[in-house]
Design an enzyme around this catalytic site. Structure first.
Site, short mmCIF file in Angstrom:
data_model
loop_
_atom_site.label_atom_id
_atom_site.label_comp_id
_atom_site.label_asym_id
_atom_site.label_seq_id
_atom_site.Cartn_x
_atom_site.Cartn_y
_atom_site.Cartn_z
N GLN A 145 0.84 -1.20 0.00
CA GLN A 145 0.00 0.00 0.00
C GLN A 145 0.87 1.25 0.00
OE1 GLN A 145 -2.82 1.92 -0.83
NE2 GLN A 145 -3.48 -0.13 -0.26
N HIS A 183 2.17 2.99 -3.17
CA HIS A 183 1.24 3.63 -4.12
C HIS A 183 1.52 5.11 -4.28
CE1 HIS A 183 -1.70 1.17 -6.00
NE2 HIS A 183 -1.98 0.51 -4.90
N HIS A 209 -9.31 -1.27 1.89
CA HIS A 209 -8.93 -2.69 1.88
C HIS A 209 -8.72 -3.15 3.31
CE1 HIS A 209 -7.16 -0.91 -1.86
NE2 HIS A 209 -7.70 -1.98 -2.42
#
Lengths: 430, 430
Positions: free
Chosen positions: B255, B258, B323
């Site tokens: 993550q 990103h 998520h």
């Protein structure tokens, strides 16, 4: 009413134009009220109630005593009608429950969706000339079926600080948890941000004037979801020569009485029907208490004759009406070809009023051509579908290499690595 | 990374704060570009492409020749991975097809919903450092299954005026109809209003930076629907002492890479795991090509220890992550109690990467806590459910009087009359 016969396609866009609402200039005023409520809470809401609804309130909360009193004030006949409507709305919306099913997309890879209610929802019921208890049912009944834990309702009180008893009765029947006396922008802001009295919600539903609409749009830019953008109500009747002009006229008028900016459109293949409807509208109009409103709205309304049902359907789908009443001999075949509409009423015994009140379908629907992209309110509006996935060793072996390849090509190496470390461990274990 | 142990509930709001994106000030800039594209069409888009993407284009259209060439440029291994992912996405989304069922709410009153595809949809695929072909699949595959007639895609070209071949290949595999070279605000405006080259669509999908997000929000105020408001991506790992710190660290890092504003959060009941994950993140970070980005994003990330799984779930549902990876021994029971999340990954072999690329679930998900009110993109996002009703004589007799009563009490006499004229005719006929 404007009679339009066999218009050329080049004229369609002009003919289908809706009355334009200019909300752009409202936003500054509306933003000012929102900011004050956000900063000052109840105090600001009470001040706005004094200013806009001309009422001095000691508290925003509708009390248990007020709820009990409301029950005694609504007459039995109306109570029975509300209960019947509630039952049908419940039946139709309960049938919309989502059944989760697990899908094995590849061996060892199982994915599914689960419907989960939005925990906190806010319903706005406008004040004004008529108490919209029907809208209370349309919003609160599906919220209850969905399983929303907190169902909050805001509605402006009258100048004596009272909420109409039919609204309070419908709210109780439908299962609203808490009711507050607040209207307009201040009501929307209260539910979007919370005040000392009003809880913050995650999604706001309900109709309103242009100020309410602008407020909903502004808060939805960052802080809370809304049901859909709203514009003036509208109906299209799609009819052939078999339609009863008395019914068609009554249906057009039932839209026209809503407000001066409402739109009522007839699209027909029969010039005889066009003429008969025109005469019948004029006759029925004389008998209406809300004649003045209907008359103004009819000035925008159109009775359009087209050459055949093919063209009628094409024009209809281009218009994308909120309500579409199909009064033709073969209405089921026509219905098959409707692709843009909010709610469709089939045959001569299905007036819009049925869906407005009691057949079971929802009356919160996309206006202004939004039916091209939006659905009306349904059980779906009160839930989210959360996706789940469970991958087992076989599944990771099946999709892992493809994930590594794709991630590498998107230059996302940590994404790739999250798979690689797992594949490595599986290799060690096997 | 911040280690937070057993925080008091009074601190939760502060702990769960996301990096704030201030879009307010963007709106004026963005509105200016939108207005120009709306007024001047292709000419304005070409000018903006020169200005922002530093490319002089002769035409916005991606040609057949370019599409064919792209196929030859993508290597076979990546093609196979894209096809595998496409197949799984298709399998999962095809299983979401809505089955219409007729409901008789009362004898003679039949209501149903019908799913109809949104006719024209627009997909936006950002440019930047990585070619997001996976997002092409995530948006175009369900659009195709839904039956959208026109699937338009806009993506910014590179400085030589080319679109990345993997994007073009994925678009062809997924069934996109037309592809245009346009990025940023000008791409969104083109699809919202149409230009000489780009057709107007009814709903716009896809990720983007804050300018793209602001443009989507602005056009959605009046003219077109959008998938959902978008913010920086985020993951939460919810883990107990059985979780593998190597996996957890890899998931947090996938993550973090990103973007600098991405959020990665661990909530765990185990202080030992917290420490092990911290060490492992530091180790894995050193190996990453995007180390610099990940490092900045990790500055915002939190490793939180709470007292038990009960509290872990409460904190998770309050955070509402885009998520959520659940790596606990009893992950199925934990999953039952998740009410606010976009997509949930269960067990030690279900990394976020799986859902990002190839398991079949969609990766376009609600960020920024929007999971409390919004679902991710699914087949539903590409359809509308139109309601239909057919009322027969028995049905009108059953609900007619209730409608009359309710309409009269809402002071809507024309609504009442639309029923009265029908009941009168039925009385005459019987």
């Amino acid at each position: 009413m404007k009679l339009i016969n066999n218009p050329d396609k080049s004229q369609w866009a002009e003919i289908l134009k809706r009355p334009v609402m200019n909300t752009e200039n409202l936003f500054d005023t509306v933003r000012g009220i929102i900011d004050r409520v956000r900063a000052e809470g109840d105090r600001a809401v009470l001040e706005m109630e004094a200013k806009f609804d001309k009422v001095e309130l000691a508290s925003l909360v509708v009390t248990e005593a007020e709820l009990k009193e409301a029950e005694t004030l609504v007459d039995e006949k109306l109570k029975a009608a509300i209960r019947l409507a509630k039952q049908n709305i419940e039946t139709f919306h309960a049938a919309q429950r989502f059944e989760s099913k697990k899908v094995e997309t590849m061996p060892g890879v199982t994915c599914w969706q689960k419907a989960v209610a939005i925990e906190k929802v806010g319903l706005y019921i406008p004040g004004g000339t008529a108490p919209l208890f029907s809208t209370v049912l349309m919003l609160a009944v599906p919220a209850k079926i969905a399983g929303c834990k907190e169902i909050v309702l805001c509605t402006p009180p009258d100048r004596e600080g009272r909420v109409h008893p039919a609204i309070l009765f419908a709210a109780q029947v439908a299962g609203v948890n808490r009711i507050f006396k607040a209207g307009g922008v201040q009501a929307i802001a209260s539910m979007a941000y919370g005040t000392e009295s009003v809880p913050k919600v995650y999604k706001i539903f309900g109709p309103g004037n242009q100020y309410v609409t602008a407020a909903k749009q502004l808060v939805s830019l960052r802080d809370v979801a809304i049901d859909m953008p709203a514009g003036p109500s509208e109906v299209e009747v799609l009819a052939d020569e078999t339609a009863d002009p008395v019914f068609v006229a009554a249906d057009l008028l039932s839209q026209a009485e809503h407000g001066v900016d409402s739109q009522a459109v007839l699209i027909t293949t029969s010039e005889a029907l066009q003429q008969a409807v025109k005469a019948e509208v004029e006759r029925q109009l004389e008998l209406l208490p809300r004649k003045e409103i209907a008359e103004k709205s009819l000035a925008n309304s159109k009775l359009i004759v087209v050459k055949d049902m093919e063209e009628a359907l094409e024009l209809t789908n281009e218009y994308a009406p909120e309500h579409l009443i199909v009064e033709t001999a073969d209405y089921m075949q026509v219905a098959e070809r409707v692709v843009n509409a909010g709610s469709v009423f089939l045959g001569s015994l299905s007036p819009e009023s049925a869906g407005d009140y009691a057949s079971g379908t929802n009356h919160t629907l996309p206006t202004n051509g939004y039916a091209k992209a939006y659905s009306g309110v349904s059980l779906d509006s009160f839930i989210r579908k959360i996706t789940f996935q469970e991958i087992r060793p076989e599944g990771m072996k099946n999709i892992g290499p493809a994930i590594e390849e794709m991630a590498a090509n998107e230059h996302l190496d940590a994404h790739k690595n999250a798979v690689t470390v797992r594949l490595n461990k599986l290799r060690v274990e096997s």
